[in-house]
Design a protein around this motif. Structure first.
Motif, PDB file in Angstrom:
ATOM      1  N   LYS A   1       0.838  -1.205   0.000  1.00 14.03           N
ATOM      2  CA  LYS A   1       0.000   0.000   0.000  1.00 14.03           C
ATOM      3  C   LYS A   1       0.874   1.258   0.000  1.00 14.03           C
ATOM      4  O   LYS A   1       0.576   2.235  -0.686  1.00 14.03           O
TER       5      LYS A   1
ATOM      6  N   SER B   1      -6.212  -5.722  -7.980  1.00 12.52           N
ATOM      7  CA  SER B   1      -6.137  -6.432  -6.702  1.00 12.52           C
ATOM      8  C   SER B   1      -5.103  -5.823  -5.752  1.00 12.52           C
ATOM      9  O   SER B   1      -5.222  -5.956  -4.545  1.00 12.52           O
ATOM     10  N   LEU B   2      -4.085  -5.157  -6.299  1.00  9.21           N
ATOM     11  CA  LEU B   2      -3.021  -4.638  -5.429  1.00  9.21           C
ATOM     12  C   LEU B   2      -3.186  -3.160  -5.077  1.00  9.21           C
ATOM     13  O   LEU B   2      -2.759  -2.721  -4.021  1.00  9.21           O
TER      14      LEU B   2
ATOM     15  N   PRO C   1      -7.775  -2.411  -2.411  1.00  9.59           N
ATOM     16  CA  PRO C   1      -6.877  -3.477  -2.798  1.00  9.59           C
ATOM     17  C   PRO C   1      -7.160  -4.731  -1.974  1.00  9.59           C
ATOM     18  O   PRO C   1      -6.870  -4.785  -0.791  1.00  9.59           O
TER      19      PRO C   1
END
Lengths: 374, 311
Positions: free
Chosen positions: B120, B211-212, B216
Motif C-alpha cells: 500500500k 487487486s493490489l 486493494p
C-alpha cells in the motif's frame, strides 16, 4: 476480416449482457405474520444442518456472519453441519438443496433473499426436512423466514457518526432502492441528527451487494463532495478502504471490519446469528420446532453494534450506551413522530409510532438525507 | 472546480487497469492474433500478483508474478493458435473461461485478506517533482500512484516501438501480411510468440492493478468485465497505443461518472451509463469503417492462422 469483427461484437454484446445481468435480485420483505397452525412434527432425532451461502465465507461481511453462526451451533450443540459457498440465486440453488438432502441434511438454512422461491419449491417436495430462509417472507409448515431489525444498531452507529463529523456531511454508500436499505439510511440519519441536528447524510446508490471496486468508487465520490464519515450497506470493505486512504472515518456493516481499515473504522452494525441458530436447531432436536416469521431485534441479540474503536469520539460511548439501553427497554422507539420527509413536510405525526408494516414498505427519506429514490 | 479535478484524477485511476489490458491486446493483435482471453489473463495476473504480494510483501515481486501469470495464460493461447493453428476466437474464449476458474480456485483462500502495508505504501499517490505543481493538469495527471505513471510510460514506449523502430515495423508487417513478412525473412512464429506473451504479461499487470492498488483486496471475478471493455477499447483506439491512452481514461471516466452525477439534477440511469463504453465503441467502429482510412483499419492478418505452405 469483417466476419471476425462482427463476431467480436456479437461476443462483446453477449458478455456485456452476462456481466451486467448477473446481479443479486432486490430483496423485498413483507410483514411477518404469526399464524397458528399444526407444527411440523419432528421426533427427537439426530440433525445434520446444511447452510447455503450466496457469497464466499471469507467475504468479511454477510456470508461471513452466517458462517460464524454455523460454527457457533457446531460448537454449542455438537451437531454436524455442511455448507456450500457462492451458490448462485437461480435454479442451481435448487440442485444444491437437493444435493444437501441427499447427503442427509434435515435442517437447511438458506441465507439470501434470492433463494426464497427455490427453498419453497424444495420444501414442498420434502415435508420431512426443515428449511429456514433468511430475509424473505414466504412461510410453510416446514419453512420459516427470519431476519433482523438492523435499523436499531444503525441508529446507534448514526450517533457515533454524528458526533465524529466535522464537515457535518456524512456519506452513505447504499445498495439498492428497497425498503430494507432505505429504512437503514433513515434510522442512521435519525441517529446522526439526534446528536448533530445540522448534519446531512449524502446517499449514493451502487446497485451492487458485492463489488469492492464499485463501492469504493462511490465512497470516493462522496468524499470528494465533502463527506468525512462513510457508512455503507454492501458486503465488502471497499468504502472503508476509501475512507482510510483519504484519512477520514468510517462505519462498517455486517461484521467487525476493524482489520480492513484500522485507522478509519469506528464501529459497525453487525449480525449475530449464533444464538438464534442454536435456538432453532435445539427446537428441532427436541421436536418442538414450529415454523415462524421472525424479525429479531437488538433485545434478542440478533443484531448489535460492534465495540467502538479508539478512533470513535470519546463522548460517543456514553451516548450509544444510553440509547441502546432505552431501545432495548422499549423506552425509545426509532421511528416515532414527528418525522419529516426531505421536503420538510410532516410524514409521521407527533407521538405516532410507525408500524412494522409501514417500516417494511418504507419508500421515503427522512429530513437530513440528501439523495433520491428513483 | 475541485469536484472536476477529483473526478478526472479518479477517472485516470479507473482507466489504468483498462490501459494495461488494452495495450496488451494491441500488441497481440498487431501480431495478427486475436486473443479474447483478456479477461482470463487479467484475473490470473490479479490473483497471482496478490498472492505473491501477500506472501513476500514485495511490490516488485508481486508485479513480476502478475506479469508471469498473464504471460503463462497467453502461452496456452499462443501454443494453440500459433503452433497448432487452432481457431483464435475459440481459443481466446477458452482462455477466459480457464482464467476465471483458475483465479477463483487459487483465490479461494485469499478472499477477505488485505494487501500488506508495504505494498500500500509503495503504491501511494505522490506528486511528480515539477510536473505535479502545474495547475489543474498536475493535480489530474501527476499526483497519482507509481502504477499510473508506469501506464503512461508503457503506452509511450509501445508507441515508439511500433512506429519508430525496425522491430516495430516488422511486427506490423507480421500482422498485416505474414506471407510478405515471411518472404522478407522475418521469423513469423517468433514474433507472434513474443508479442502474444508480452501482451499477456501486460493484461496480467492490468489485473494486478485492481487487486493490489485499486481495491486493494482479492475478490472473485474482480475484473467484472473490464477485459471485454479492453477488447472494445482496442478497436476504439484503432490499434494505436497513444489513442489507447486517451480511450482508457475516457472509459475509466465513463465507468465512474454514474456516482458523480447521482444526487445532482441530471437524471440518468446507472444501467445506461454501464452501457456507454460499448455504445461509444460501436459508434467509433461505424465512423472508422465509413472513413475507410487504411491508418485506422485493423491489421489485415488479424484472426487468420498463418500457414507457410498455403501462401
Amino acid at each position: 476480416m469483417k466476419k471476425t469483427i462482427s463476431l467480436i461484437f456479437v461476443l462483446l454484446l453477449v458478455m456485456a449482457i452476462l456481466v451486467t445481468g448477473c446481479s443479486k435480485p432486490e430483496p423485498k420483505q413483507e410483514v411477518p405474520k404469526e399464524e397458528p397452525k399444526e407444527g411440523a412434527k419432528t421426533p427427537e432425532k439426530k440433525v445434520k444442518v446444511g447452510f447455503i451461502y450466496v457469497g464466499p465465507i471469507g467475504d468479511g461481511g454477510w456470508t461471513y456472519a452466517h458462517n460464524e453462526g454455523r460454527k457457533y451451533i457446531e460448537e454449542k450443540l455438537g451437531v454436524e453441519t455442511i455448507f456450500k459457498e457462492s451458490v448462485p440465486e437461480n435454479q442451481e440453488s435448487e440442485k444444491v438443496l437437493n444435493d444437501m438432502i441427499d447427503q442427509g441434511a434435515n435442517v437447511i438454512f438458506t441465507t439470501s433473499f434470492g433463494f426464497m422461491d427455490y427453498t419453497e419449491k424444495v420444501a414442498k417436495q420434502h415435508p420431512d426436512v426443515i428449511f429456514l430462509h433468511c430475509s424473505g417472507y414466504k412461510k410453510l409448515d416446514n419453512m420459516s423466514n427470519y431476519f433482523g431489525r438492523m435499523y436499531e444498531p444503525r441508529y446507534l452507529s448514526g450517533i457515533v457518526a454524528g458526533l465524529k463529523t466535522k464537515s457535518d456531511t456524512i456519506g452513505y454508500v447504499a445498495a439498492y432502492e428497497i425498503p430494507e436499505v432505505i429504512r437503514g439510511i433513515n434510522a442512521f440519519t435519525l441517529g446522526v441528527r439526534s446528536v448533530n441536528p445540522d448534519a446531512v447524510v449524502k446517499v449514493k446508490w451502487t446497485h451492487t451487494w458485492y463489488d469492492p471496486a464499485k463501492e469504493k468508487e462511490a465512497a470516493k465520490a462522496l468524499l470528494a463532495e465533502g463527506a468525512d464519515v462513510i457508512a455503507q450497506h454492501q458486503d465488502t470493505p471497499g468504502p472503508q478502504q476509501a475512507a482510510e486512504e483519504k484519512g477520514v472515518w468510517s462505519i462498517g456493516y455486517n461484521t467487525d471490519m476493524k482489520e480492513m481499515a484500522p485507522k478509519a473504522y469506528m464501529t459497525a452494525p453487525i449480525w449475530n446469528w449464533g444464538p438464534y441458530y442454536e435456538k432453532q436447531v435445539k427446537a428441532v432436536m427436541d421436536g418442538t420446532w414450529k415454523s415462524e416469521s421472525y424479525w429479531g431485534s437488538m433485545k434478542d441479540g440478533v443484531v448489535e453494534l460492534a465495540p467502538l474503536t479508539d478512533v470513535a469520539p470519546p463522548e460517543a460511548k456514553e451516548a450509544v450506551e444510553k440509547a441502546k439501553a432505552d431501545i432495548i427497554a422499549g423506552k425509545q422507539k426509532i421511528f416515532v413522530g414527528p418525522l419529516k420527509d426531505q421536503t420538510g413536510a410532516v410524514k409521521v405525526a407527533d407521538g405516532v409510532v410507525m408500524t412494522d408494516e409501514e417500516l417494511l414498505s418504507m419508500d421515503w427519506f427522512v429530513e437530513g438525507v440528501e439523495g433520491k429514490i428513483k | 472546480m475541485e469536484l472536476v479535478t477529483s473526478f478526472l484524477a479518479a477517472a485516470i485511476v479507473a482507466g489504468t487497469p483498462l490501459l494495461f489490458a488494452t495495450l496488451g491486446e494491441i500488441i497481440t493483435e498487431r501480431a495478427g492474433n486475436l486473443n479474447l482471453g483478456v479477461e482470463g489473463m487479467m484475473l490470473m495476473g490479479a490473483v497471482i500478483g496478490f498472492q505473491m504480494g501477500l506472501v513476500t510483501g514485495s511490490p516488485i515481486m508481486a508485479l513480476l508474478a502478475a506479469m508471469l501469470a498473464g504471460a503463462l495464460g497467453a502461452s496456452i493461447f499462443a501454443v494453440l493458435t500459433i503452433s497448432l493453428r487452432a481457431n483464435q476466437v475459440v481459443s481466446g474464449l477458452a482462455l477466459t473461461i480457464f482464467g476465471t476458474g483458475f483465479s477463483g480456485f487459487v483465490g479461494k483462500e485469499l478472499v477477505g485478506q488485505v494487501a500488506p502495508d508495504s505494498i500500500k505504501m509503495f503504491f501511494k499517490p505522490f506528486s511528480l517533482p515539477g510536473l505535479g505543481n502545474i495547475p489543474f493538469l498536475g493535480k489530474v495527471f501527476f499526483n497519482q500512484d507509481l502504477f499510473v505513471y508506469l501506464g503512461y510510460l508503457t503506452a509511450v514506449i509501445l508507441g515508439i516501438y511500433l512506429y519508430k523502430t525496425r522491430k516495430g515495423l516488422n511486427l506490423r508487417a507480421v500482422g498485416e501480411n505474414p506471407g510478405a513478412a515471411d518472404a522478407a525473412s522475418i521469423n513469423i512464429n517468433l514474433y507472434k510468440y513474443v508479442h502474444v506473451l508480452l501482451g499477456g504479461a501486460l493484461c496480467g499487470l492490468g489485473g494486478a492493478y485492481l487487486s493490489l492498488v485499486y481495491v486493494p483486496a482479492w475478490q472473485e471475478n474482480i475484473t467484472a468485465g473490464r477485459g471485454w471493455i479492453a477488447v472494445a477499447l482496442v478497436i476504439f483506439a484503432t490499434w494505436n497505443p497513444y489513442k489507447a491512452l486517451f480511450g482508457s481514461y475516457l472509459f475509466g471516466g465513463l465507468d465512474i461518472i454514474g456516482f458523480r452525477i447521482q444526487g445532482t439534477d441530471i437524471q440518468v440511469s446507472q444501467y445506461f451509463i454501464d452501457m456507454l463504453p460499448y455504445l461509444v465503441t460501436i459508434i467509433v467502429l461505424v465512423m472508422v469503417s465509413l472513413r475507410k482510412s487504411k491508418r485506422n483499419a485493423p491489421p489485415r492478418g488479424l484472426g487468420v492462422p498463418y500457414f507457410r505452405e498455403e501462401r
